[in-house]
Scaffold this motif. Structure first.
Motif, mmCIF file in Angstrom:
data_model
loop_
_atom_site.group_PDB
_atom_site.id
_atom_site.type_symbol
_atom_site.label_atom_id
_atom_site.label_comp_id
_atom_site.label_asym_id
_atom_site.label_seq_id
_atom_site.Cartn_x
_atom_site.Cartn_y
_atom_site.Cartn_z
ATOM 1 N N LYS A 123 0.834 -1.201 0.000
ATOM 2 C CA LYS A 123 0.000 0.000 0.000
ATOM 3 C C LYS A 123 0.870 1.253 0.000
ATOM 4 O O LYS A 123 0.552 2.245 -0.670
ATOM 5 C CB LYS A 123 -0.922 -0.021 1.222
ATOM 6 C CG LYS A 123 -1.910 1.129 1.264
ATOM 7 C CD LYS A 123 -2.833 1.012 2.473
ATOM 8 C CE LYS A 123 -3.808 2.189 2.517
ATOM 9 N NZ LYS A 123 -4.711 2.113 3.695
ATOM 10 N N ALA A 124 1.966 1.219 0.744
ATOM 11 C CA ALA A 124 2.865 2.367 0.786
ATOM 12 C C ALA A 124 3.474 2.637 -0.588
ATOM 13 O O ALA A 124 3.577 3.784 -1.023
ATOM 14 C CB ALA A 124 3.968 2.120 1.810
ATOM 15 N N ILE A 125 3.866 1.585 -1.295
ATOM 16 C CA ILE A 125 4.471 1.752 -2.619
ATOM 17 C C ILE A 125 3.488 2.387 -3.589
ATOM 18 O O ILE A 125 3.842 3.225 -4.426
ATOM 19 C CB ILE A 125 4.963 0.389 -3.136
ATOM 20 C CG1 ILE A 125 6.132 -0.102 -2.265
ATOM 21 C CG2 ILE A 125 5.382 0.451 -4.593
ATOM 22 C CD1 ILE A 125 6.533 -1.526 -2.517
ATOM 23 N N TRP A 163 10.828 -0.069 -0.207
ATOM 24 C CA TRP A 163 11.267 -1.285 -0.898
ATOM 25 C C TRP A 163 12.348 -2.015 -0.088
ATOM 26 O O TRP A 163 12.336 -3.241 0.017
ATOM 27 C CB TRP A 163 11.815 -0.936 -2.283
ATOM 28 C CG TRP A 163 10.760 -0.814 -3.345
ATOM 29 C CD1 TRP A 163 10.348 0.319 -3.976
ATOM 30 C CD2 TRP A 163 9.977 -1.880 -3.901
ATOM 31 N NE1 TRP A 163 9.362 0.037 -4.880
ATOM 32 C CE2 TRP A 163 9.117 -1.314 -4.868
ATOM 33 C CE3 TRP A 163 9.922 -3.244 -3.675
ATOM 34 C CZ2 TRP A 163 8.221 -2.073 -5.597
ATOM 35 C CZ3 TRP A 163 9.021 -4.006 -4.409
ATOM 36 C CH2 TRP A 163 8.183 -3.428 -5.348
ATOM 37 N N VAL A 164 13.283 -1.252 0.481
ATOM 38 C CA VAL A 164 14.335 -1.869 1.295
ATOM 39 C C VAL A 164 13.735 -2.548 2.514
ATOM 40 O O VAL A 164 14.143 -3.654 2.908
ATOM 41 C CB VAL A 164 15.367 -0.801 1.720
ATOM 42 C CG1 VAL A 164 16.366 -1.389 2.711
ATOM 43 C CG2 VAL A 164 16.099 -0.263 0.506
ATOM 44 N N LEU A 186 12.779 -8.758 -5.132
ATOM 45 C CA LEU A 186 13.991 -8.084 -5.565
ATOM 46 C C LEU A 186 13.901 -7.680 -7.038
ATOM 47 O O LEU A 186 14.255 -6.552 -7.406
ATOM 48 C CB LEU A 186 15.196 -8.994 -5.338
ATOM 49 C CG LEU A 186 16.545 -8.483 -5.832
ATOM 50 C CD1 LEU A 186 16.916 -7.177 -5.134
ATOM 51 C CD2 LEU A 186 17.636 -9.516 -5.616
ATOM 52 N N GLN A 187 13.433 -8.584 -7.884
ATOM 53 C CA GLN A 187 13.323 -8.267 -9.300
ATOM 54 C C GLN A 187 12.322 -7.145 -9.543
ATOM 55 O O GLN A 187 12.541 -6.264 -10.392
ATOM 56 C CB GLN A 187 12.905 -9.521 -10.090
ATOM 57 C CG GLN A 187 13.931 -10.640 -10.063
ATOM 58 C CD GLN A 187 15.290 -10.192 -10.553
ATOM 59 O OE1 GLN A 187 15.401 -9.392 -11.488
ATOM 60 N NE2 GLN A 187 16.344 -10.701 -9.914
ATOM 61 N N GLU A 188 11.246 -7.141 -8.787
ATOM 62 C CA GLU A 188 10.257 -6.069 -8.918
ATOM 63 C C GLU A 188 10.852 -4.733 -8.469
ATOM 64 O O GLU A 188 10.626 -3.692 -9.105
ATOM 65 C CB GLU A 188 9.022 -6.411 -8.080
ATOM 66 C CG GLU A 188 7.855 -5.468 -8.303
ATOM 67 C CD GLU A 188 6.628 -5.873 -7.505
ATOM 68 O OE1 GLU A 188 5.647 -5.130 -7.509
ATOM 69 O OE2 GLU A 188 6.677 -6.945 -6.862
ATOM 70 N N ALA A 189 11.619 -4.752 -7.383
ATOM 71 C CA ALA A 189 12.241 -3.521 -6.896
ATOM 72 C C ALA A 189 13.266 -2.990 -7.890
ATOM 73 O O ALA A 189 13.393 -1.774 -8.074
ATOM 74 C CB ALA A 189 12.900 -3.780 -5.545
ATOM 75 N N VAL A 190 14.004 -3.875 -8.536
ATOM 76 C CA VAL A 190 15.001 -3.456 -9.522
ATOM 77 C C VAL A 190 14.337 -2.779 -10.712
ATOM 78 O O VAL A 190 14.849 -1.788 -11.260
ATOM 79 C CB VAL A 190 15.841 -4.669 -9.967
ATOM 80 C CG1 VAL A 190 16.682 -4.332 -11.182
ATOM 81 C CG2 VAL A 190 16.725 -5.142 -8.836
ATOM 82 N N GLN A 191 13.189 -3.274 -11.119
ATOM 83 C CA GLN A 191 12.495 -2.700 -12.266
ATOM 84 C C GLN A 191 11.914 -1.326 -11.978
ATOM 85 O O GLN A 191 11.833 -0.482 -12.866
ATOM 86 C CB GLN A 191 11.382 -3.651 -12.716
ATOM 87 C CG GLN A 191 11.892 -4.978 -13.268
ATOM 88 C CD GLN A 191 10.773 -5.938 -13.593
ATOM 89 O OE1 GLN A 191 9.596 -5.599 -13.452
ATOM 90 N NE2 GLN A 191 11.123 -7.140 -14.040
ATOM 91 N N LEU A 192 11.525 -1.063 -10.734
ATOM 92 C CA LEU A 192 10.818 0.175 -10.398
ATOM 93 C C LEU A 192 11.705 1.212 -9.724
ATOM 94 O O LEU A 192 11.227 2.296 -9.386
ATOM 95 C CB LEU A 192 9.629 -0.147 -9.489
ATOM 96 C CG LEU A 192 8.559 -1.080 -10.086
ATOM 97 C CD1 LEU A 192 7.488 -1.371 -9.070
ATOM 98 C CD2 LEU A 192 7.958 -0.461 -11.347
#
Length: 1419
Positions: free
Chosen positions: A1187-1189, A1204-1205, A1224-1230
């Motif tokens: 929700k925060a993202i 994300w961290v 991790l892959q989702e965080a790298v993309q965004l």
């Protein structure tokens, strides 16, 4: 060859050439006649022109000296070339002996440019030990000279780029001898780099064979130094040979055109004349003057005339040339340097010639005085040609030269002692001081094997320690890995530290490296057994202690002292002893036979060898300590007419691991103890001397092995799927019970061998009997559980009081022993105010030094965020004294300093069974330390943490700073012992089993059976349908537990249980409170932690409360008004909380309101996640993160990254590898991919996930190889996870991949990592390499100084600053350096030092101002 002074026109050059030809024609064979013949001759035109040039400002090279001075540190200067000899070879540097008894050091980075590049590119590079050896001559260049305390530190270089920097292309001619570095290996030979511009040298394969044979090399490697003779020189290409015979015999011809400006040490010339002067001789080489000191004559012990009167051909080798004046000093010693030099040169230990009958440390009663000079005495040792030198500092008293000559005339005799051998000067350094002559220990060979020595740790390596012997800093010692401790050490750096003083016992001498071998094993250091250090005169009936250093299936090899070893066959070990030994274990053996080839046959003594006494299990005996070994204690028990023997394993000395080691050390043969027999068989008798442990085991000793029975036992073995336990029995040797992995402890155990040890005492709750399971090749007669909740289903008796009381009692006994022995730690008690000095600062605590050399610790909680620095003095209070490890725990928190009473003896004492409030201020694995409030304000007490022998994974329920209610149960100890009131059973209430225990599950099953009958009788069909619907919605875990227990207990079939009461379902759905402190998540910029608020004091329910809800009574008017006032007060408090911005949210609604006001604040979102994690609601925490993202604005990139961290941290701790990878892959993309990868690498580092971190860093390197931060983050990960070697290799890879402008920053960062997690010596080497290459980097100088200060090495930091201010840098940079030096002196120096720094700064300013043109200002 171009002349040194080319000006003056063609005529002068022709005249000079003609003069040289005429001089050659007039040469004759009479060496002494030439100088006399030339007297009175008219000077040539060229000589007169030379004089005129001298008058015009040039240096006059023809001026002669009247005496030959020796080389001193004051004569040495930067850029000077000196011939040296290898004195010591180390892993990262060479120690070089220079003429005049001066010393220098060559770092590994100054061997050659090619060798440094090879180190950076590959790990397969020969070490310095393979390339160099003691006694090898080398040509060096002085790079830097600095003062380290009272000693000079001279940094040298062997690199051809430095040594041959003055040589030009035209100077390289046939017949010259130069040192080069092998730069490339070709098909038919090698390319050699002399460091001379536009010169390429080639050496054929056959010209290198003799060199490889002499130096015992299978092949030549790139970067290796090779001394070559130029055999052919054409333009820029030359051909060379490395044949030692040809190179060493080569004389530099006059045609080479060598003059004093181009002379290189090691060059050999023919001497044309010799003239005696003071302290030596003036010689002629080619047409130039040179000087030779008397000790460098062919035979220094003979007179000048007897050596040179009849000699026709003399050769001399250049030692060094003094810059500016270009005075050349040579040696005529035989054999000459480099002559017949190879690895088999007759040199023994320390470079002493093997044919010499003089040993280091030997006292020579009658040494003949040969000469006396301003340096001291030259002696003739014994009746040999070996000379000795006694410097002025080694004379009995300081005297003038003339006085010395009168006191010690030639041919007189003196007493001296040999200290060391100078491989360059080829003489022994001696002393005539009486105290040193009478000193028992002067070299490692003087240390007797088995003697006790005090040492200082100077270097901590991965598997060994390096020491200095106290009072003898020249004596180096090494501790092998198997001699570090009696127990295995996973991380040496956590056990030992540089600067720590240790007590050891000498094992012998490593003759190859001339270092003393030392053991730190307490079993050997504290042993009273005789020392076995020789193969001769060994008594066969005596037992010795040795260490197992090799293990085979049929035998063990055991080492003793002075290199003595023996073989212990498995068949020679008695059946009552454990035949499985570990590497490094101390064993008690005797010698059965000595073979002629110095081999020993060993055997062991049976503990029951002389036993004729039968012991009763569970009975207490009065015993006498017979022997104390490293792993157990041997007891002697006397009966009426017989005596018996038994052993006490270390694990049964005390259940408190923190004091077990000290208790064993404190026992000596002959001490009386009370011992309880736990196991009795024909092979072994096992006892325990722990009274509390014996009482616990005896309480259930007579239990029969049946389902639900509680039986005592000893761990027999630890396997992959569980633990094998042998029960204790009075009538037999016990039965075998197996505990599966799931039934070992209340909390999951990752490594069973760290929790369970063979011989460990334990209680077992039997689950099933007569099982056919077979584990560890033994028949298992039952299965059981060692969980604390199963062993103590209604909680530990009295909340673990007896366990804590026993621990405090033992600590009191240890304190009294230490006080009796006047140990420094005995003077420290809780509540005492002390002064301490910060020794080092680590991540979670600071180590301090107290009076008496006692070590103390201040945790981060007790420093309360106060800024601490190394060598800072602090005023602290003692909160706990760890008697076992002999360490003191301190606090400097202001609130704790105010709370604790400074005089505990006068503080009011609580009454027995009284209840007092107290704040937890410290916690160990055994007890929690509490400071009381109220009537006994300021008193320190203890409460149990570990409560039972089955409390294998004790949970620290106490959070520092929380206040609880404690009931006092013991007041007669050194510190009062209390129990948390919540851990005590309520009086008058029926005890309930601990949820999750076996007893609790049985009670549940019985309740379900009763409910089945009641439901059928009392509820109608509609209610039965509702119950079934509720049953479907319930967690299936209860049914799985029921099935599991039915298999164990042979319960009825599942069909018999058809209904589940609604009340039971509701109870099952309640979540149990998580034990211990919640895990925290780290986020850059803040700490993800539950809201730090002290819990309010909880009112304990009274003993007369009923479990039934009372029927509400009708309230009176006054009661209704009072209730209304309370409701209004609660409303006011709630409104104030909402208005208070600093108040942390405590509920979901409060978080929602706060997020409505600050939807983009990542701090609030992460605290919201932590709030759910505190309640173990993982899915809710994930939902909050998602929700925060979605809520945070896309412009707030950093805020999104923080969330994300936090989510990655959550998945790392609570998720699966799949969910973590997906997140991790989702965080790298965004987000910024590099930032995400960097944060993920830090997470893996903090959680010590090495494999995952290595894989992630490989990905980062593929994507961001050109970014220096990527390499730095990877290095940080490697060093923090103890992958030091990988980190060092990574630095070399980084330097190859990054641009040159990034090299300095990367090396500095890696140097800091090396200092913190690796070798401080290597760190200094890296910094020295940077400063040698980039001396103008003031930021590197400052960083180097700060690092030394932080490490506590103030003297080294001061030396670095002294070197920095001698640099010739721009004024603005020098201003920075002087400012840094002044700040350093003000913080760490005296007023005199501050004044000296200011004076040096003023001198620098004046020197700069004097060099400025008039009217010009400096930058």
């Amino acid at each position: 060859m171009e002349p040194s002074f080319p000006r003056g026109g063609k005529e002068k050059l022709l005249a000079a050439a003609e003069s040289e030809k005429s001089q050659k024609r007039k040469q004759n064979d009479d060496l002494f006649g030439k100088s006399a013949e030339n007297k009175g001759k008219k000077k040539s035109k060229s000589e007169q022109s030379g004089k005129k040039k001298a008058k015009g400002g040039e240096i006059d090279l023809s001026s002669k000296l009247n005496t030959v001075d020796c080389l001193t540190y004051k004569v040495l200067s930067e850029g000077m070339l000196v011939l040296g000899c290898v004195r010591e070879v180390h892993s990262y540097y060479l120690n070089i002996s220079l003429p005049g008894q001066t010393l220098g050091r060559v770092p590994i980075s100054a061997i050659s440019r090619q060798y440094t590049e090879a180190l950076n590119e590959s790990d397969d590079v020969p070490s310095l030990e393979e390339l160099f050896y003691v006694g090898q001559h080398v040509v060096t260049k002085v790079i830097a000279i600095a003062m380290e305390g009272n000693y000079y530190q001279v940094t040298l270089s062997l690199c051809p780029d430095d040594v041959n920097s003055e040589v030009t292309q035209s100077a390289v001619k046939e017949g010259m001898v130069l040192t080069g570095a092998l730069s490339s290996i070709e098909d038919h030979g090698y390319l050699i780099d002399f460091g001379v511009a536009n010169v390429r040298a080639f050496m054929k394969n056959n010209q290198a064979e003799a060199f490889k044979v002499a130096h015992k090399l299978n092949k030549l490697t790139v970067g290796q130094l090779v001394r070559c003779l130029v055999t052919k020189a054409t333009s820029s290409t030359v051909q060379v040979t490395a044949d030692p015979a040809k190179v060493n015999a080569a004389l530099i011809p006059p045609s080479a055109g060598i003059n004093p400006h181009l002379v290189i040490p090691g060059m050999k010339f023919e001497v044309t004349s010799v003239e005696q002067i003071a302290n030596g001789a003036l010689i002629k080489w080619l047409k130039y003057d040179g000087y030779v000191r008397q000790e460098h004559f062919p035979n220094p012990s003979k007179t000048f005339e007897s050596q040179f009167a009849k000699m026709k051909i003399i050769t001399a080798t250049v030692l060094y040339s003094v810059p500016l004046v270009r005075t050349v000093y040579l040696t005529m010693q035989e054999p000459a340097p480099f002559a017949l030099e190879n690895r088999d040169t007759n040199l023994g230990v320390n470079g002493v010639p093997s044919n010499c009958n003089i040993a280091l440390g030997e006292v020579i009663d009658s040494a003949e005085v040969m000469a006396c000079s301003f340096r001291g005495l030259v002696l003739k040792l014994k009746k040999s040609e070996f000379r000795g030198m006694v410097g002025l500092s080694q004379m009995p008293s300081l005297q003038e030269e003339e006085t010395l000559k009168k006191m010690y005339p030639p041919k007189s005799h003196v007493q001296c002692r040999v200290l060391k051998y100078d491989v360059m000067e080829k003489l022994f350094i001696c002393t005539m001081k009486k105290d040193k002559i009478n000193e028992k220990i002067l070299s490692v060979s003087d240390v007797k094997p088995g003697s006790i020595i005090q040492c200082l740790i100077v270097d901590v390596r991965k598997k060994e320690l390096f020491l200095e012997v106290n009072k003898h800093p020249d004596l180096k010692a090494r501790v092998p890995s198997i001699h570090l401790s009696d127990s295995q050490i996973s991380d040496i750096s956590k056990r030992f530290a540089t600067g720590q003083r240790v007590k050891g016992r000498a094992l012998g001498v490593d003759t190859a490296k001339n270092v003393l071998l030392v053991t730190l094993k307490p079993s050997l250091v504290n042993s009273t057994k005789p020392i076995l250090s020789s193969y001769t005169n060994i008594p066969m009936d005596t037992f010795f202690e040795g260490v197992v250093y090799f293990i085979s299936s049929k035998f063990y090899l055991v080492s003793f002292y002075n290199g003595v070893t023996g073989k212990l066959s498995v068949d020679d070990i008695p059946s009552d002893l454990n035949k499985k030994f570990t590497l490094g274990q101390t064993v008690n053996v005797r010698v059965d036979k000595v073979f002629p080839d110095e081999k020993l046959k060993l055997s062991m003594e049976s503990y029951k060898e002389h036993t004729s006494m039968t012991f009763e299990v569970g009975r207490e005996y009065s015993a006498t300590v017979d022997t104390v070994l490293g792993t157990d204690i041997k007891l002697r028990i006397a009966g009426n007419d017989t005596e018996g023997f038994g052993i006490v394993p270390k694990i049964l000395v005390s259940t408190h691991a923190s004091v077990a080691d000290f208790l064993m050390k404190s026992l000596s043969p002959g001490d009386k103890v009370k011992a309880t027999c736990l196991f009795n068989s024909q092979a072994k008798n096992i006892f325990s001397i722990d009274q509390e442990l014996s009482r616990t085991l005896k309480s259930c000793l007579d239990e029969e092995l049946k389902v639900h029975s509680l039986v005592p036992g000893l761990v027999k073995s630890v396997g992959k799927s569980g633990v094998v336990i042998r029960t204790l029995s009075k009538t037999n040797e016990g039965k075998i019970v197996f505990a599966f992995q799931r039934a070992l402890a209340d909390e999951p155990i990752e490594n069973k061998k760290e929790v369970f040890t063979e011989g460990q005492a334990i209680l077992v709750r039997v689950e099933n009997v007569a099982s056919e399971i077979r584990e560890h090749k033994v028949a298992v007669q039952a299965t059981g559980s060692t969980k604390l909740m199963d062993v103590c289903p209604y909680g530990v008796d009295m909340g673990g009081l007896s366990f804590a009381d026993n621990y405090v009692q033992i600590c009191g006994q240890i304190h009294q022993k230490l006080k009796k022995n006047k140990h420094p730690i005995a003077s420290y008690e809780p509540g005492q105010m002390v002064n301490a000095r910060i020794k080092s600062i680590n991540a979670g605590w600071a180590e301090v030094k107290l009076d008496g050399g006692v070590t103390g610790f201040i945790s981060n909680y007790h420093s309360h965020g106060a800024p601490l620095e190394v060598n800072q003095d602090v005023h602290a209070i003692v909160i706990w004294v760890d008697q076992g490890s002999q360490r003191v725990h301190l606090s400097i928190r202001p609130d704790i300093l105010k709370q604790i009473h400074k005089d505990q003896a006068s503080c009011p004492k609580p009454k027995l069974e009284s209840t007092q409030r107290g704040e937890v201020i410290f916690s160990t694995n055994e007890v929690a330390v509490v400071v009381l409030k109220g009537q006994c304000k300021g008193l320190i007490a203890c409460a149990p943490v570990k409560k039972h022998i089955n409390d294998l994974t004790p949970i620290h329920n106490y959070v520092l700073g929380t206040t609880c209610k404690f009931v006092f149960k013991s007041l007669d100890r050194m510190i009062p012992v209390c129990v948390n009131k919540r851990d005590l059973p309520n009086k008058g209430k029926k005890q309930k089993a601990v949820p999750g225990s076996l007893e609790w599950k049985v009670q549940k099953m019985e309740a379900k059976k009763r409910a089945q009958i009641e439901i059928k009788k009392e509820v109608d069909s509609d209610f039965e349908v509702e119950v079934k619907r509720l049953k479907v919605d319930t967690d299936v875990k209860l049914e799985e537990d029921v099935k599991e227990e039915r298999q164990i207990l042979d319960a009825p079939d599942e069909d018999e249980i058809t209904e589940v009461p609604k009340e039971e379902i509701q109870v099952e759905k309640k979540k149990t409170k998580k034990k211990g402190e919640p895990q925290t998540l780290q986020v850059e910029g803040f700490v993800w932690d539950p809201v730090a608020a002290k819990p309010e004091e909880e009112e304990e329910s009274s003993s007369d409360e009923s479990d039934q809800e009372e029927v509400p009574k009708k309230m009176t008017l006054a009661e209704r008004r009072a209730q209304a006032r309370k409701e209004e007060e609660k409303l006011v408090i709630a409104e104030q909380k909402l208005m208070d911005e600093d108040q942390s949210p405590q509920s979901v609604d409060e978080f929602d309101r706060l997020l409505m006001a600050s939807p983009d604040s990542s701090i609030v979102w992460v605290q919201y996640m932590a709030f759910h994690l505190q309640a173990t609601e993982i899915e809710k925490a994930r939902a909050v993160a998602r929700k925060a993202i979605n809520t945070i604005s896309f412009r707030e990139e950093q805020e999104k990254l923080n969330v994300w961290v936090a989510l990655l941290n959550l998945e790392n701790m609570y998720g699966t590898p799949e969910t973590l990878e997906k997140t991790l892959q989702e965080a790298v993309q965004l987000n910024d991919a590099q930032k995400v990868y960097t944060q993920m690498l830090k997470i893996f580092s903090d959680s010590n996930k090495i494999e995952e971190g290595n894989s992630l860093f490989d990905t980062m390197l593929r994507k961001f190889r050109a970014d220096k931060d990527t390499w730095i983050q990877g290095g940080t990960f490697y060093y923090k996870t103890n992958q030091v070697e990988k980190g060092r290799h990574l630095l070399q890879r980084a330097l190859r991949s990054l641009e040159n402008r990034d090299h300095v920053d990367v090396i500095c960062r890696f140097a800091h990592l090396e200092n913190k997690h690796g070798s401080p010596e290597r760190c200094q080497t890296l910094f020295e390499h940077i400063l040698t290459t980039f001396p103008k980097r003031t930021d590197v100088w400052s960083s180097y100084v700060d690092l030394m200060v932080k490490s506590g090495n103030i003297d080294a930091a001061r030396s670095i600053m002294e070197r920095a201010i001698t640099q010739k840098l721009p004024v603005r940079k020098m201003k920075v350096i002087f400012k840094k030096y002044l700040e350093f002196a003000q913080q760490h120096g005296s007023e005199e030092e501050v004044a000296a720094v200011k004076e040096k700064a003023q001198q620098f300013v004046l020197s700069v101002a004097s060099n400025l043109p008039l009217g010009e200002d400096s930058d």
